[in-house]
Design an enzyme around this catalytic site. Structure first.
Site, PDB file in Angstrom:
ATOM      1  N   ARG A  15       0.829  -1.208   0.000  1.00  0.00           N
ATOM      2  CA  ARG A  15       0.000   0.000   0.000  1.00  0.00           C
ATOM      3  C   ARG A  15       0.860   1.254   0.000  1.00  0.00           C
ATOM      4  NH1 ARG A  15      -3.341  -3.177   3.925  1.00  0.00           N
ATOM      5  NH2 ARG A  15      -5.400  -3.441   2.974  1.00  0.00           N
TER       6      ARG A  15
ATOM      7  N   ARG B 123      -7.574   6.092  10.217  1.00  0.00           N
ATOM      8  CA  ARG B 123      -7.221   7.471   9.845  1.00  0.00           C
ATOM      9  C   ARG B 123      -8.270   8.400  10.444  1.00  0.00           C
ATOM     10  NH1 ARG B 123      -9.390   5.043   5.222  1.00  0.00           N
ATOM     11  NH2 ARG B 123      -7.319   4.491   4.459  1.00  0.00           N
TER      12      ARG B 123
ATOM     13  N   GLY C 133      -7.568   6.525  -0.982  1.00  0.00           N
ATOM     14  CA  GLY C 133      -7.694   6.013  -2.332  1.00  0.00           C
ATOM     15  C   GLY C 133      -7.002   6.815  -3.401  1.00  0.00           C
TER      16      GLY C 133
ATOM     17  N   GLU D  70     -10.389   0.421   8.718  1.00  0.00           N
ATOM     18  CA  GLU D  70     -10.640  -0.744   7.885  1.00  0.00           C
ATOM     19  C   GLU D  70     -10.341  -1.977   8.723  1.00  0.00           C
ATOM     20  OE1 GLU D  70      -8.494  -0.433   4.186  1.00  0.00           O
ATOM     21  OE2 GLU D  70      -8.948   1.710   4.028  1.00  0.00           O
TER      22      GLU D  70
ATOM     23  N   HIS E  16     -30.395  40.147   6.029  1.00  0.00           N
ATOM     24  CA  HIS E  16     -29.840  41.308   5.345  1.00  0.00           C
ATOM     25  C   HIS E  16     -29.986  41.212   3.827  1.00  0.00           C
ATOM     26  CE1 HIS E  16     -26.668  43.771   3.494  1.00  0.00           C
ATOM     27  NE2 HIS E  16     -26.987  44.618   4.456  1.00  0.00           N
TER      28      HIS E  16
END
Length: 857
Positions: free
Chosen positions: A98, A292, A113, A277, A816
């Site tokens: 990874r 994360r 990703g 995960e 406003h």
């Protein structure tokens, strides 16, 4: 352990620059004793060596950089280190390879990703090839674009690679330790599917969905699970279509609760909600394969306690989506303390901290509305006030009335009524309203007198010291501003009361809206028209060509250098230079500090060549329409004299509604000037890096800095936090202390025809080209385009003069932007959810200001 690799056990969260975000998290989880499959990391130093050999330095286009990385030789010592690390995991053991970038899994950007992952890689040569491909994936088009969006310099990013034992999972998926949709903390959201977790992460499958709250499964939804990804013998993966099993969950209730328990441990370790995960192998063992931060959650209010509280965004209600600077927040706290004491009789222990109801979240001001929601008087008054101020917030708070956590606890209205009576007596509100009705001219003279008194009270001699200025700021904010404002508010109130009276006498308010067109005595309208007249004076002069050919930034540079022809801008800024975009934040530059915005507006005005669309002509037509409307309404009633008196008084007094806020802005402009002097002294002494940095300190810190404390590192951190918040697009109007955003919970599906409902704000219908503007500074708005904005304040209103219509995400009928749109006679719809996301620049839309609907063509 070499400079090329690091085992997970030797990695911690502080090694981001060496191992990247993914590996830093895996090392941290491993060291915490959590169930992480063993592995190691190929460090960024290895990537740096290969990138240097390839000649990649961050200046290449993405495709060229990928080619160079894939074609570069890998030094033998790096290959040897990778193979040694792989051998340490077992004999040809299947691994996941990874990417782990240094700009990844950050608090403000997950980069999930964006770089590549390779699963079930078997054998040394295959591992080396996967590592090389991960290095090259730092330069995929999607990663390149994501970095650009998050303003991350390509040359500053390095890539490490994680090599980790594969979990041959029976079932896998993802788990959030807070609900990413509603924001609710400690609500575990789990998606699961058979096989490898890549099927869920990539979105290739409809997974089973579970929500766990308080150790109970409170929601379950079975997916079809038509696809699974499995490891192949010898390496690689395959996609397998499933024909059975969609009617059965792929995990047991016990496994779901075990996952939630693991998620709680992970969150406790990091101290913040996590996106994880996970995988469950054939033996039923649970593994954590990644964690994360959840980067999309809005921060909790600073004063969140054990009991569930409801917070209302004062920032959004004031048309301010952007974060407020620390100095601006400090000013708000003092003003809120003053209002708490003067108006609500609240004992504020520390005025610098603000009253108990004051809270900060994400750099925005929130007010604790719990007691209001729980009181009978609050439930009656709040929907009416917010209905005309910020309708969507009012609807969300009203929905909380049925929540048992916010049940009625204050059923008597006696205290509320007594407080109103005391305020009416204290500030002589009835006599002031009566005086305004008898003599509007006296009311206007009174407003002028209040303005003069305020300017005298906030002034200081030019030779005042920095500490004298700081003392003066605190005294003015705490004692001088709030007591003056109730002297003006009753006059405007009398005007709107007369409008209401006329509506009752006429049998309804239908048809009254044109009465407020071209309204006189509105300080913001006067400013806008003066700016338009400045533009008309530029036409036909040599300066007109400069405004046509140069950017607003170039024009501003010439103005500062004194090379811009005299167009009357200096005189305009002497009168109006204390105004700004997001002007309620004292940390925002005033127009006199930076006239770029005003010069850009003037350039926009000069493109308007249809005299019928000229703002002064439109304003005059609005005033004439108001007079005609009054004549028509009077002619149709038997109470002619009373109705005419009421409507005329409404026109003469309602324009004063802008004065209280205008006086506040005058005061804030003076406060900013004093802070600039303090900043210059602190910068000269080296306590902060530049004079502007003073706006990233609070008042207590400024005092400490004047005493000798250095704040350069603090300012740098706060500037980074502020810049991150500037990128946030979704701001909760109402949020609960557990992070829940009630509006997200009850969000309705879009209409079938794509129409966007909102609140009617200014009658009329227009079909035109939309222009989405998130920041008016430098905005280019062609005459007749429909302005689509998150919110507006007086700093935006010069754009209204050439806009054909207005759509806002926030606001109510009397916010406003709505009021100014009515006065200028442009169709407007406010309170349109996600308008700046769902409408795109260049799109043709129809704005129906009577029904409150925006329809795409």
């Amino acid at each position: 352990m070499t400079t090329w690799t690091r085992d997970f056990e030797a990695i911690d969260a502080g090694m981001l620059a060496t191992v990247g975000g993914k590996a830093a998290n895996l090392g941290e989880l491993t060291r915490a004793g959590l169930p992480v499959p063993s592995g190691f990391c190929v460090t960024t130093e290895a990537y740096r060596q290969v990138a240097t050999l390839a000649g990649v330095d961050g200046s290449h286009e993405a495709e060229k950089a990928r080619e160079l990385i894939l074609g570069a030789p890998v030094p033998a010592e790096i290959s040897a280190a990778i193979l040694a690390g792989y051998a340490g995991l077992g004999d040809d053991v299947p691994v996941a390879v990874r990417s782990s970038a240094t700009a990844e899994d950050l608090p403000f950007a997950s980069f999930a990703g964006q770089q590549d992952t390779y699963l079930n890689v078997v054998g040394g040569e295959a591992v080396l090839d996967a590592v090389r491909r991960c290095w090259a994936s730092l330069w995929t088009d999607r990663a390149f674009s994501y970095r650009a969006t998050n303003e991350i310099d390509n040359s500053s990013v390095q890539l490490a690679v994680v090599i980790q034992r594969m979990v041959q999972s029976d079932v896998a998926g993802v788990m959030f330790t807070a609900n990413p949709v509603t924001g609710r903390r400690h609500e575990y959201v789990i998606d699961a599917s058979p096989g490898l977790g890549e099927a869920v992460v990539s979105g290739a499958v409809n997974p089973d969905h579970f929500v766990v709250q308080d150790k109970k499964i409170v929601e379950r939804r079975l997916g079809d699970k038509r696809l699974t990804i499995r490891s192949l013998p010898g390496g690689g993966t395959e996609h397998v279509e499933l024909t059975v099993g969609s009617d059965e969950p792929c995990v047991t209730d016990e496994q779901v609760l075990a996952l939630a328990s693991l998620g709680a441990k992970v969150e406790q370790h990091y101290g913040s909600p996590q996106d994880t995960e996970w995988a469950i192998d054939g033996d039923g063992e649970l593994w954590l394969t990644q964690s994360r931060p959840i980067t999309t959650l809005y921060p909790l209010p600073e004063k969140s306690g054990k009991d569930t509280r409801a917070y209302f965004s004062f920032s959004v209600a004031q048309g301010l989506y952007r974060p407020i600077t620390p100095a601006g927040m400090a000013v708000f706290r003092l003003i809120a303390s003053s209002a708490g004491r003067e108006i609500f009789g609240i004992d504020v222990a520390d005025p610098l901290a603000g009253p108990p109801a004051f809270a900060e979240a994400g750099g925005r001001v929130y007010l604790d509305a719990t007691n209001v929601v729980r009181s009978k008087a609050g439930r009656q008054l709040m929907p009416k006030v917010l209905g005309v101020m910020e309708a969507r917030s009012g609807k969300v708070l009203t929905d909380l009335f049925d929540d048992p956590r916010f049940s009625l606890t204050q059923k008597s209205r006696r205290k509320f009524v007594l407080r109103l009576l005391r305020l009416a007596v204290k500030y002589r509100i009835p006599p002031r309203m009566l005086q305004a009705l008898i003599s509007p001219a006296a009311a206007h003279r009174n407003a002028d007198k209040v303005g003069e008194q305020l300017r005298r009270r906030i002034a200081l001699p030019g030779d005042a010291t920095a500490i004298q200025r700081l003392d003066h700021i605190e005294r003015v904010l705490l004692k001088e501003i709030v007591p003056l404002l109730p002297r003006v508010i009753p006059s405007a109130g009398a005007g709107f009361a007369m409008l209401g009276l006329a509506g009752k006498l006429l049998g309804g308010t239908a048809g009254l809206q044109p009465v407020l067109r071209g309204l006189p005595h509105n300080i913001t309208t006067e400013m806008d028209l003066e700016l338009w007249h400045l533009a008309t004076r530029i036409r036909g002069t040599e300066a007109a060509a400069l405004f046509r050919d140069l950017s607003a930034e170039e024009l501003a540079q010439r103005y500062r250098e004194g090379t811009l022809p005299d167009i009357g801008l200096a005189e305009f800024l002497r009168h109006w230079g204390h105004r700004a975009v997001a002007e309620i934040d004292v940390g925002m530059p005033r127009w006199s500090d930076d006239p770029t915005h005003i010069l850009g507006v003037l350039a926009n005005y000069l493109r308007l060549d249809n005299p019928e669309m000229a703002p002064d002509a439109q304003f005059a037509r609005g005033a004439a329409e108001a007079a005609e409307t009054i004549d028509r309404l009077v002619a149709g009633t038997r109470r002619k004299r009373t109705v005419r008196f009421a409507l005329n008084r409404a026109r003469e007094l309602a324009g004063l509604r802008e004065m209280p806020k205008y006086f506040l802005i005058v005061a804030l402009g003076a406060v900013r000037g004093h802070l600039a002097h303090i900043g210059a002294e602190l910068a000269g002494a080296g306590r902060i890096a530049s004079a502007e940095d003073v706006f990233f300190l609070n008042l207590k810190e400024m005092r400490a800095a004047l005493a000798g404390i250095t704040y350069q590192d603090v300012v740098a951190t706060r500037r980074a936090d502020y810049d991150q918040e500037l990128r946030r697009r979704r701001i909760p109007r109402v949020m609960l202390s557990d992070g829940t955003e009630p509006e997200a919970v009850s969000q309705t599906a879009p209409a079938a025809d794509g129409s966007l409902p909102g609140t009617p704000a200014s009658a009329g219908t227009i079909t035109g080209i939309a222009r989405v503007v998130l920041d008016p500074v430098g905005a280019h708005l062609e005459p007749g385009e429909i302005l689509v904005a998150p919110s507006t304040d007086p700093g935006w209103t010069p754009l209204f003069l050439t806009a054909g219509g207005l759509v806002m995400e926030m606001g109510g009928a009397n916010s406003h932007g709505a009021v100014v749109a009515r006065e200028y006679g442009i169709p407007a719809v406010v309170g349109v959810a996600d308008a700046t996301h769902r409408i795109t620049t260049g799109q043709t839309i129809t704005v129906d200001g009577a029904t409150g609907v925006v329809t795409p063509a």
